[in-house]
Write an enzyme that holds these catalytic residues in place. Structure first.
Site, PDB file in Angstrom:
ATOM      1  N   GLY A 248       0.796  -1.158  -0.047  1.00 50.13           N
ATOM      2  CA  GLY A 248      -0.013   0.036   0.023  1.00 50.13           C
ATOM      3  C   GLY A 248       0.963   1.307  -0.064  1.00 50.13           C
ATOM      4  O   GLY A 248       0.429   2.173  -0.666  1.00 50.13           O
ATOM      5  N   ASP A 249       2.089   1.266   0.669  1.00 51.58           N
ATOM      6  CA  ASP A 249       2.910   2.414   0.986  1.00 51.58           C
ATOM      7  C   ASP A 249       3.431   2.626  -0.449  1.00 51.58           C
ATOM      8  O   ASP A 249       3.722   3.658  -0.882  1.00 51.58           O
ATOM      9  CB  ASP A 249       4.022   2.171   1.982  1.00 51.58           C
TER      10      ASP A 249
HETATM   11  N1  ADP Z   1      -1.371 -10.484  -4.561  1.00 57.14           N
HETATM   12  C1  ADP Z   1      -1.156  -9.350  -5.184  1.00 57.14           C
HETATM   13  N2  ADP Z   1      -0.932  -9.336  -6.419  1.00 57.14           N
HETATM   14  C2  ADP Z   1      -0.740  -8.382  -7.264  1.00 57.14           C
HETATM   15  N3  ADP Z   1      -0.575  -7.050  -6.709  1.00 57.14           N
HETATM   16  C3  ADP Z   1      -0.691  -6.996  -5.488  1.00 57.14           C
HETATM   17  C4  ADP Z   1      -1.158  -7.948  -4.564  1.00 57.14           C
HETATM   18  N4  ADP Z   1      -1.204  -7.618  -3.351  1.00 57.14           N
HETATM   19  C5  ADP Z   1      -0.946  -6.216  -3.428  1.00 57.14           C
HETATM   20  N5  ADP Z   1      -0.772  -5.714  -4.703  1.00 57.14           N
HETATM   21  C6  ADP Z   1      -0.719  -4.487  -5.300  1.00 57.14           C
HETATM   22  O1  ADP Z   1      -0.527  -3.388  -4.272  1.00 57.14           O
HETATM   23  C7  ADP Z   1      -1.599  -2.512  -4.259  1.00 57.14           C
HETATM   24  C8  ADP Z   1      -1.907  -2.521  -2.788  1.00 57.14           C
HETATM   25  O2  ADP Z   1      -1.974  -3.430  -1.955  1.00 57.14           O
HETATM   26  P1  ADP Z   1      -3.026  -3.692  -0.638  1.00 57.14           P
HETATM   27  O3  ADP Z   1      -2.787  -5.017  -0.319  1.00 57.14           O
HETATM   28  O4  ADP Z   1      -4.586  -3.692  -1.254  1.00 57.14           O
HETATM   29  O5  ADP Z   1      -2.587  -2.437   0.113  1.00 57.14           O
HETATM   30  P2  ADP Z   1      -2.388  -2.499   1.726  1.00 57.14           P
HETATM   31  O6  ADP Z   1      -0.933  -2.865   1.839  1.00 57.14           O
HETATM   32  O7  ADP Z   1      -2.495  -0.901   2.031  1.00 57.14           O
HETATM   33  O8  ADP Z   1      -3.417  -3.158   2.465  1.00 57.14           O
HETATM   34  C9  ADP Z   1      -2.621  -3.289  -4.913  1.00 57.14           C
HETATM   35  O9  ADP Z   1      -3.687  -2.353  -5.333  1.00 57.14           O
HETATM   36  C10 ADP Z   1      -1.953  -4.057  -6.002  1.00 57.14           C
HETATM   37  O10 ADP Z   1      -1.459  -3.068  -6.946  1.00 57.14           O
HETATM   38  O1  FBP Z   2       1.509  -2.947   4.409  1.00 58.75           O
HETATM   39  P1  FBP Z   2       1.197  -1.389   4.523  1.00 58.75           P
HETATM   40  O2  FBP Z   2      -0.236  -0.939   5.001  1.00 58.75           O
HETATM   41  O3  FBP Z   2       1.674  -0.536   3.149  1.00 58.75           O
HETATM   42  O4  FBP Z   2       2.370  -0.954   5.526  1.00 58.75           O
HETATM   43  C1  FBP Z   2       3.344  -1.647   6.248  1.00 58.75           C
HETATM   44  C2  FBP Z   2       4.150  -0.952   7.120  1.00 58.75           C
HETATM   45  O5  FBP Z   2       2.998  -0.659   8.072  1.00 58.75           O
HETATM   46  C3  FBP Z   2       3.184  -1.026   9.335  1.00 58.75           C
HETATM   47  O6  FBP Z   2       2.512  -2.424   9.536  1.00 58.75           O
HETATM   48  C4  FBP Z   2       2.995  -0.185  10.411  1.00 58.75           C
HETATM   49  O7  FBP Z   2       1.502   0.049  10.278  1.00 58.75           O
HETATM   50  P2  FBP Z   2       1.066   1.001  11.456  1.00 58.75           P
HETATM   51  O8  FBP Z   2       1.692   2.478  11.417  1.00 58.75           O
HETATM   52  O9  FBP Z   2      -0.383   1.074  10.941  1.00 58.75           O
HETATM   53  O10 FBP Z   2       1.124   0.278  12.918  1.00 58.75           O
HETATM   54  C5  FBP Z   2       4.852  -1.463   9.310  1.00 58.75           C
HETATM   55  O11 FBP Z   2       5.252  -2.191  10.180  1.00 58.75           O
HETATM   56  C6  FBP Z   2       5.146  -1.566   7.799  1.00 58.75           C
HETATM   57  O12 FBP Z   2       6.233  -1.250   7.544  1.00 58.75           O
END
Ligand code: ADP
Ligand code: FBP
Length: 303
Positions: A248-249
């Protein structure tokens, strides 16, 4: 200049085990210590994309020094407030599935908090501030609002990636971008969201409340981008998932790092999705070469 703010950085301690035996001795197959916390992850991927940025927030103790050293090794500029207490360590346990145990974070004194607020009041109109992650409990739930006040007074834009009330309260200040995932969106409104239409309906509520662009990430299902007049869906590239921490980041870094070049939300969306997927397909965060390789695989369509 782009600034990332991480109020609660972490060493992400990635631990791989064959199987977890609760109450028994488990031996690691592999482990990895990475500088983490959401804003810091955004900084690292922005740097990969060639977007100069400065990482700020709070760092303390031996854990804080580890993070600062790692960022310097990657030539990322830093301007953290040093705090007395140790920065936290977050455990990311890989055992076929991923289990996360995130720390609460250090105690931050009023003087330390004020020092960060002062830094943000010195921003300029063309700055963008990315506020990401949880707030250490000692700071109080309204700390993002105070930071946003400082940004806005300086005329800087901001992006916010957090959850719950802190996110809802930020919307009225018109963030350039918010990026909940679809689970966080459902939690925000206390609903179950299954279809793309349902997710769009609730995503629009964030726009109506003040956000200028809403990105809803849906892991392997790609993402939705909701702008003032259009809704787009992007497919996620296919690949072998190694690590979804920081996906997500990375998406936020890809979006903002591209948006600052030409203000084109669709190009920013494409790079955002490719960056998220490049991280999901890597052990650590995305590298530029994989992001560029994945970009053409992202199919964007208007909904
Ligand atoms: N299993 C996956 N296959 C392909 N792309 C992925 C996958 N998981 C995450 N991504 C990519 O990373 C973006 C963010 O992932 P997501 O898991 O929804 O965010 P967060 O880490 O904030 O929960 C997705 O929109 C996609 O582009
Ligand atoms: O997977 P995401 O949501 O992009 O963020 C991952 C990052 O968020 C963290 O899980 C920390 O999240 P929080 O600040 O919400 O506690 C880190 O350990 C990690 O680097």
């Amino acid at each position: 200049m782009i600034y990332t703010v991480t109020l609660n950085p972490s060493i992400d301690y990635i631990v791989e085990v064959e199987d977890v035996k609760l109450g028994g001795l488990n031996r690691m197959k592999r482990d990895l210590k990475l500088p983490g916390g959401k804003g810091i992850n955004v900084s690292r991927v922005l740097k990969q994309l060639g977007a100069e940025n400065t990482a700020i927030g709070f760092l303390g103790g031996f854990t804080g020094r580890f993070i600062e050293d790692k960022l310097r090794e990657d030539c990322i500029q830093t301007d953290f407030v040093t705090v007395q207490d140790d920065t936290r360590i977050n455990i990311k346990l890989k055992h076929g599935d991923e289990t996360e145990i995130n720390g609460l974070g250090p105690d931050i004194s009023r003087e330390e908090a004020d020092a960060l607020l002062r830094k943000l009041s010195e921003l300029h109109e063309d700055d963008i501030v990315i506020l990401s992650g949880s707030i250490p409990p000692s700071l109080g739930g309204d700390f993002y609002e105070r930071l946003i006040g400082s940004c806005r007074q300086a005329g800087a834009e901001f992006v916010i990636d957090t959850t719950g009330e802190a996110l809802m309260k930020a919307l009225v200040h018109k963030p350039l971008l918010v990026k909940p995932n679809h689970h966080e969106l459902a939690e925000l409104f206390d609903v179950d969201l299954h279809t793309r239409e349902e997710i769009t309906t609730y995503g629009r509520k964030l726009l109506e409340a003040g956000a200028r662009n809403v990105l809803i990430s849906m892991a392997g299902e790609g993402a939705l981008l909701i702008t003032a007049d259009k809704v787009y869906h992007a497919t996620a590239p296919k690949g072998t998932v190694k690590n979804s921490v920081g996906a997500g980041d990375s998406m936020i870094a890809g979006f903002v790092g591209t948006y600052v070049l030409n203000s084109d939300p669709l190009e920013a969306f494409r790079t955002g999705v490719a960056s998220g997927s490049a991280t999901a397909f890597s052990d650590d965060l995305a590298e530029r070469s994989l992001i560029e390789q994945l970009q053409p695989q992202v199919q964007i369509s208007e909904c």
